[in-house]
Enzyme design. Structure first.
Site, short mmCIF file in Angstrom:
data_model
loop_
_atom_site.label_atom_id
_atom_site.label_comp_id
_atom_site.label_asym_id
_atom_site.label_seq_id
_atom_site.Cartn_x
_atom_site.Cartn_y
_atom_site.Cartn_z
N PHE A 80 14.82 41.15 46.96
CA PHE A 80 15.03 40.47 48.24
C PHE A 80 15.19 38.96 48.05
CE2 PHE A 80 12.07 44.01 49.12
CZ PHE A 80 12.76 44.68 50.12
N SER A 124 24.53 41.96 52.20
CA SER A 124 24.65 41.55 53.59
C SER A 124 26.03 41.88 54.13
CB SER A 124 24.42 40.04 53.66
OG SER A 124 24.82 39.54 54.90
N ALA A 125 26.09 42.09 55.44
CA ALA A 125 27.39 42.27 56.11
C ALA A 125 28.25 41.03 55.99
CB ALA A 125 27.16 42.60 57.58
N THR A 126 27.65 39.92 55.56
CA THR A 126 28.43 38.69 55.40
C THR A 126 29.55 38.87 54.37
OG1 THR A 126 28.24 36.31 55.16
CG2 THR A 126 26.97 37.59 53.64
N TYR A 148 26.77 30.87 51.06
CA TYR A 148 25.78 31.96 51.05
C TYR A 148 26.48 33.29 50.83
CZ TYR A 148 22.74 35.58 53.00
OH TYR A 148 22.03 36.74 53.19
N LYS A 152 26.24 36.31 47.76
CA LYS A 152 26.00 37.76 47.92
C LYS A 152 27.10 38.56 47.23
CE LYS A 152 22.16 37.78 49.91
NZ LYS A 152 20.97 38.40 49.35
N PHE A 177 23.04 44.61 58.26
CA PHE A 177 23.69 43.94 59.37
C PHE A 177 22.69 42.91 59.94
CE2 PHE A 177 28.07 45.33 59.78
CZ PHE A 177 28.13 46.05 58.61
N ARG A 291 29.81 28.45 67.52
CA ARG A 291 29.27 27.92 66.26
C ARG A 291 30.35 28.09 65.19
NH1 ARG A 291 23.68 30.54 64.09
NH2 ARG A 291 25.02 32.36 63.88
P1 NAD Z 1 13.13 35.68 53.56
O1 NAD Z 1 13.55 34.28 53.26
O2 NAD Z 1 12.12 35.92 54.61
O3 NAD Z 1 12.63 36.39 52.21
C1 NAD Z 1 13.13 36.04 50.94
C2 NAD Z 1 11.94 35.83 50.03
O4 NAD Z 1 12.41 35.47 48.72
C3 NAD Z 1 11.03 34.68 50.49
O5 NAD Z 1 9.69 35.14 50.49
C4 NAD Z 1 11.25 33.59 49.45
O6 NAD Z 1 10.10 32.80 49.25
C5 NAD Z 1 11.61 34.40 48.23
N1 NAD Z 1 12.43 33.68 47.24
C6 NAD Z 1 13.57 32.97 47.45
N2 NAD Z 1 14.00 32.45 46.28
C7 NAD Z 1 13.14 32.84 45.33
C8 NAD Z 1 13.04 32.61 43.93
N3 NAD Z 1 13.92 31.82 43.29
N4 NAD Z 1 12.02 33.18 43.23
C9 NAD Z 1 11.10 33.95 43.88
N5 NAD Z 1 11.13 34.19 45.20
C10 NAD Z 1 12.14 33.64 45.91
O7 NAD Z 1 14.47 36.49 53.86
P2 NAD Z 1 14.66 37.96 54.45
O8 NAD Z 1 15.18 37.83 55.82
O9 NAD Z 1 13.45 38.76 54.17
O10 NAD Z 1 15.86 38.44 53.55
C11 NAD Z 1 15.64 39.18 52.36
C12 NAD Z 1 16.98 39.38 51.68
O11 NAD Z 1 17.87 40.03 52.59
C13 NAD Z 1 17.67 38.10 51.26
O12 NAD Z 1 18.29 38.34 50.02
C14 NAD Z 1 18.71 37.88 52.34
O13 NAD Z 1 19.84 37.17 51.83
C15 NAD Z 1 19.08 39.32 52.67
N6 NAD Z 1 19.61 39.46 54.04
C16 NAD Z 1 18.88 39.01 55.09
C17 NAD Z 1 19.38 39.12 56.37
C18 NAD Z 1 18.61 38.60 57.55
O14 NAD Z 1 19.20 38.35 58.60
N7 NAD Z 1 17.30 38.42 57.47
C19 NAD Z 1 20.64 39.70 56.59
C20 NAD Z 1 21.36 40.18 55.49
C21 NAD Z 1 20.82 40.06 54.21
N1 UDP Z 2 23.61 32.95 68.36
C1 UDP Z 2 23.48 32.20 69.51
N2 UDP Z 2 22.50 31.24 69.57
C2 UDP Z 2 21.64 31.02 68.53
C3 UDP Z 2 21.78 31.80 67.36
C4 UDP Z 2 22.78 32.75 67.31
O1 UDP Z 2 24.24 32.36 70.46
O2 UDP Z 2 20.77 30.13 68.64
C5 UDP Z 2 24.64 33.99 68.31
C6 UDP Z 2 25.66 33.85 67.20
O3 UDP Z 2 26.74 33.06 67.64
C7 UDP Z 2 26.04 35.32 66.93
C8 UDP Z 2 24.76 36.08 67.24
O4 UDP Z 2 23.97 35.22 68.05
O5 UDP Z 2 27.02 35.73 67.88
C9 UDP Z 2 23.96 36.44 65.98
O6 UDP Z 2 23.75 35.26 65.23
P1 UDP Z 2 22.72 35.23 64.02
O7 UDP Z 2 22.72 33.83 63.48
O8 UDP Z 2 21.42 35.81 64.45
O9 UDP Z 2 23.34 36.25 62.96
P2 UDP Z 2 24.77 36.25 62.20
O10 UDP Z 2 25.45 37.49 62.66
O11 UDP Z 2 25.49 34.99 62.55
O12 UDP Z 2 24.38 36.33 60.77
#
Ligand code: NAD
Ligand code: UDP
Length: 338
Positions: A80, A124-126, A148, A152, A177, A291
């Site tokens: 993660f 990620s869906a990104t 970012y 990924k 997602f 945005r």
């Molecule tokens: P988060 O930031 O809460 O958790 C990530 C954790 O990784 C944190 O605890 C951070 O301290 C740790 N970390 C970061 N860099 C590190 C390093 N160099 N060494 C050790 N630990 C490290 O994020 P999250 O929301 O739990 O996301 C987890 C994963 O899922 C990430 O890879 C993120 O990119 C991916 N992801 C998240 C989302 C989302 O919206 N939350 C969406 C898609 C993908």
């Molecule tokens: N969004 C918003 N206000 C905010 C944060 C997000 O209107 O303060 C909208 C953003 O434009 C998108 C949706 O909420 O349409 C989800 O955004 P988020 O940043 O949570 O996730 P993303 O899909 O961009 O990773």
């Protein structure tokens, strides 16, 4: 199995810890707390009733990572650990490349040296950028629109190349997602540092009185109500998919790339209204400019995860809002300082 959760102190990792511990796995967390709080460990102990094995580890330090794997046997790793803010990645791309890509490379070196050959990766869906059509399938073209997203994509490719070089190494790329919600206890949840970038934690902080009003980015998208559409997925459903993916790697011995979403598109306004209902709070908002970098609509076709893992999302928007609100209401300032 003995499973290492790298970045397991973070939002999604902590929820996955609960699911894996409940399934009887021997789970260890490693983290550098760069975006999380040590306070999560006591909460996990309260939920599971057991002490939480934790090791400080920074993936940027290859020597430390290799040493760590040499001292501790693992059957699998769930990765993660990454920096995850799109905006910050545009301001500090090199930090993102170093932390996410070099960190992953170091993790893979450590695993290879120790003969650990199962990896579940948080993608990620990104990686789909602005998809040509929705719902998005895994074979859609991949594009990056920010640093970012590039990290990924590169991390998926690095892992794919390692799988290609070693038929015994198996990896699952899980393309999340929009994870939201919290564990039903209200003891763990999303606790962003500073001003939240993401929609749900922002709404939560408005509801609890930490922020005055939500800015909705764009009211003129080609969507039913003009606001952006996303595929919000409850973090407990997402957490369950990690356990299912680990089972798949053990039993099927294949690599895997799957979308994890509900398959339902939900607009910003729909989420705001659902949250207002669940919390019985007003969510004041204003519609502002779009945005930069945002796209109109992204939601998953999650059928491959269902076919391969037998997984599907079970919790809907109401549960997502109810659980996010319970966490925020019980912890208005997030985790207490440890
Ligand atoms: P988060 O930031 O809460 O958790 C990530 C954790 O990784 C944190 O605890 C951070 O301290 C740790 N970390 C970061 N860099 C590190 C390093 N160099 N060494 C050790 N630990 C490290 O994020 P999250 O929301 O739990 O996301 C987890 C994963 O899922 C990430 O890879 C993120 O990119 C991916 N992801 C998240 C989302 C989302 O919206 N939350 C969406 C898609 C993908
Ligand atoms: N969004 C918003 N206000 C905010 C944060 C997000 O209107 O303060 C909208 C953003 O434009 C998108 C949706 O909420 O349409 C989800 O955004 P988020 O940043 O949570 O996730 P993303 O899909 O961009 O990773």
């Amino acid at each position: 199995m003995r499973i290492l959760l790298c970045g397991g102190a973070g939002y999604i990792g902590a929820h996955a810890y609960v699911v894996l511990a409940e399934r009887g796995q021997d789970v260890v967390i490693a983290d550098n707390f760069s975006n999380s709080s040590p306070g999560v460990l006591a909460r996990l102990q309260r939920i599971t009733g057991e002490p939480v094995p934790f090791h400080p580890l920074d993936l940027r330090d290859r020597g430390a990572v290799v040493d760590f794997f040499a001292r501790q046997p693992f059957d699998a790793v769930v990765h993660f650990a990454a920096l995850k803010s799109v905006g910050e990645s545009c301001e500090r791309p090199l930090d993102y490349f170093h932390n996410n890509i070099t960190g992953t490379l170091n993790l893979l070196y450590g695993m290879q040296a120790a003969g650990v050959k199962r990896l579940v990766f948080s993608s990620s869906a990104t990686v789909y950028g602005d998809p040509a059509s929705v719902p998005v399938r895994e074979d859609a073209s991949l594009q990056v629109t920010n640093p970012y997203g590039r990290t990924k994509l590169v991390m998926e490719e690095l892992i794919g190349d390692l799988c290609g070089s070693d038929a015994g190494f198996h990896a699952a790329n899980l393309r999340y997602f929009n994870p939201v919600g919290a564990h039903a206890s209200g003891l763990i949840g999303e606790d962003p540092a500073g001003i939240p970038n993401n929609l749900m934690p922002y709404i939560c902080q408005v509801a609890v009185g930490r922020r005055e009003r939500l800015s909705i980015y764009g009211g003129d998208y080609p969507t039913p109500d003009g606001t952006g559409v996303r595929d919000y997925i409850h973090v407990m459903d997402l957490a369950r998919a990690h356990a299912d993916a680990l089972d798949y790697l053990v039993h099927e011995r294949h690599n895997l790339t799957v979308n994890l979403g509900t398959g339902q598109g939900v607009s910003v306004l729909q989420l705001v209204n659902a949250f207002a209902d669940a919390s019985a709070r007003d969510i004041p908002y204003q519609i502002v400019e779009r945005r930069p970098g945002d796209v109109a609509a992204v939601y998953a076709d999650p059928s491959l995860a269902n076919r391969l893992l037998g997984w599907q999302a079970e919790l809907g928007v109401e549960a997502m809002c109810r659980d996010a609100w319970r966490w925020q209401a019980q912890n208005p300032q997030g985790y207490p300082a440890a």
